[in-house]
Design a protein around this motif. Structure first.
Motif, PDB file in Angstrom:
ATOM      1  N   ASP A 177      -4.639  -1.765   6.560  1.00 54.51           N
ATOM      2  CA  ASP A 177      -3.431  -0.968   6.776  1.00 54.51           C
ATOM      3  C   ASP A 177      -2.243  -1.864   6.437  1.00 54.51           C
ATOM      4  O   ASP A 177      -1.761  -2.628   7.272  1.00 54.51           O
ATOM      5  CB  ASP A 177      -3.366  -0.498   8.224  1.00 54.51           C
ATOM      6  N   ALA A 183      -3.409  -8.256  14.028  1.00 52.19           N
ATOM      7  CA  ALA A 183      -2.463  -7.356  13.365  1.00 52.19           C
ATOM      8  C   ALA A 183      -2.536  -5.952  13.954  1.00 52.19           C
ATOM      9  O   ALA A 183      -1.520  -5.252  14.047  1.00 52.19           O
ATOM     10  CB  ALA A 183      -2.738  -7.325  11.871  1.00 52.19           C
ATOM     11  N   GLN A 184      -3.736  -5.527  14.349  1.00 59.96           N
ATOM     12  CA  GLN A 184      -3.917  -4.203  14.931  1.00 59.96           C
ATOM     13  C   GLN A 184      -3.662  -4.189  16.436  1.00 59.96           C
ATOM     14  O   GLN A 184      -3.739  -3.129  17.070  1.00 59.96           O
ATOM     15  CB  GLN A 184      -5.328  -3.690  14.643  1.00 59.96           C
ATOM     16  N   ASN A 185      -3.382  -5.358  16.997  1.00 56.17           N
ATOM     17  CA  ASN A 185      -3.081  -5.499  18.432  1.00 56.17           C
ATOM     18  C   ASN A 185      -4.225  -4.949  19.282  1.00 56.17           C
ATOM     19  O   ASN A 185      -4.029  -4.173  20.218  1.00 56.17           O
ATOM     20  CB  ASN A 185      -1.771  -4.787  18.783  1.00 56.17           C
ATOM     21  N   LEU A 214       0.963  -2.752   8.496  1.00 62.39           N
ATOM     22  CA  LEU A 214       0.943  -3.615   9.686  1.00 62.39           C
ATOM     23  C   LEU A 214       1.550  -4.987   9.429  1.00 62.39           C
ATOM     24  O   LEU A 214       1.868  -5.708  10.385  1.00 62.39           O
ATOM     25  CB  LEU A 214      -0.494  -3.807  10.169  1.00 62.39           C
ATOM     26  N   TYR A 215       1.707  -5.374   8.168  1.00 59.78           N
ATOM     27  CA  TYR A 215       1.991  -6.767   7.859  1.00 59.78           C
ATOM     28  C   TYR A 215       3.471  -6.998   7.594  1.00 59.78           C
ATOM     29  O   TYR A 215       4.139  -6.199   6.940  1.00 59.78           O
ATOM     30  CB  TYR A 215       1.124  -7.222   6.679  1.00 59.78           C
ATOM     31  N   TRP A 232       2.372 -10.829  11.048  1.00 59.34           N
ATOM     32  CA  TRP A 232       1.039 -11.149  10.540  1.00 59.34           C
ATOM     33  C   TRP A 232       0.981 -10.839   9.058  1.00 59.34           C
ATOM     34  O   TRP A 232       1.520  -9.824   8.601  1.00 59.34           O
ATOM     35  CB  TRP A 232      -0.031 -10.347  11.288  1.00 59.34           C
TER      36      TRP A 232
END
Length: 308
Positions: free
Chosen positions: A190, A60-62, A193-194, A33
């Protein structure tokens, strides 16, 4: 006297219903992501007016729908803004329902609302739609809501809503001077995450221009997409340097429509990168008719890794 402020949650929601992908399913699951750049631009615009802003990046944070609702309930937003394209619209409506269940008003923006504002506002969970480039129009709407305004039929540029038995649609907004916009609010994300399966990590997205004069058959353009505008090369490289210093970013994916449409613009960016000795790799979209060997050589020396 301090101006009234809103609590605003900006959301990128799941697009599990999106079957419009060119990628094999196995690759689609692993592609990673990228930061939601449009939302980050909106967040920084709202922070200018001291609104309390958070970003919820569900994929992205699931996060599950239950997770998202819990975050909304904890944050208690006055307004939830959701981004949507047509293939992701079903997910956007689900997120709107979650926002409505915690008492928030809802605005949806993105290409889908530009094409289908009336259809979007037909949902009982949607209060407003954003039309055009939303940084300034969303500031106007949030300022009005913070002062106690309720929909009364007044036209707000770039905003659509229902009033009694009719639609009130403001003209889409186009921001002429991109340098008046603050940098994206990467600090609300955050960044760890990417990732991208085709790039280097840590990675982010950025833009140096908006708009494109071409009329490719595969591309839908809203009115605000058609006029080409550039950001200051110095401000662009300021942003790249900040990303490298603050988040350790090694790779940038430029999301301009055509990065090299203005040769002086991209030349100035490359020369500024080289002047500062900034070590960062990047990629960008372009067209074969707006590059040549000399320009490509300069771009390569400035860190260009791939064109698409």
């Amino acid at each position: 006297m301090t101006a009234p402020a809103l609590r605003v949650l900006l959301v990128r929601y799941h697009d599990s219903g999106n079957v419009n992908t060119r990628l094999p399913a196995s690759l689609n699951r692993r592609q990673g992501w990228l930061p939601p750049l449009g939302i980050a631009h909106l967040a920084s615009a709202l922070e200018r007016d001291d609104h309390v802003v958070r970003i919820l990046d569900a994929p992205a944070q699931n996060l599950t729908a239950r997770d998202c609702r819990a975050i909304m309930a904890e944050f208690r937003p006055d307004l939830v803004g959701i981004t949507a394209m047509t293939p992701t619209f079903a997910g956007a409506l689900e997120a709107a329902g979650l926002a409505r269940s915690v008492g928030a008003k809802v605005i949806i923006g993105g290409v889908h609302t530009a094409i289908f504002p009336a259809e979007t506002l037909a949902s009982a969970d949607v209060d407003f739609v954003a039309l055009g480039e939303a940084e300034e129009s969303l500031r106007t709407l949030c300022g009005s809501l913070a002062r106690g305004w309720t929909p009364d039929g007044a036209v707000i540029p770039g905003i659509g809503y229902r009033y009694q038995d009719r639609l009130v649609l403001g003209e889409p907004v186009l921001i002429q001077n991109l340098d008046t916009l603050p940098p994206p609010a990467f600090h609300l994300l955050d960044m760890a995450l990417y990732s991208s399966i085709i790039g280097f990590t840590p990675v982010t997205t950025a833009i140096t221009t908006r708009g494109c004069p071409y009329k490719c058959s595969f591309c839908f353009k809203t009115p605000s997409d058609k006029q080409f505008r550039t950001r200051s090369p110095v401000l662009v490289v300021d942003e790249l340097a900040y990303l490298a210093r603050r988040f350790g970013i090694r790779y940038v994916m430029f999301y301009d429509d055509v990065l090299t449409l203005s040769r002086p613009h991209v030349t100035a960016i490359c020369e500024e990168i080289l002047r500062r000795g900034l070590k960062i790799r990047w990629e960008a979209p372009t067209r074969v008719n707006v590059v040549d060997r000399e320009l490509l050589g300069l771009m390569a020396r400035a860190g260009c890794h791939r064109l698409r």
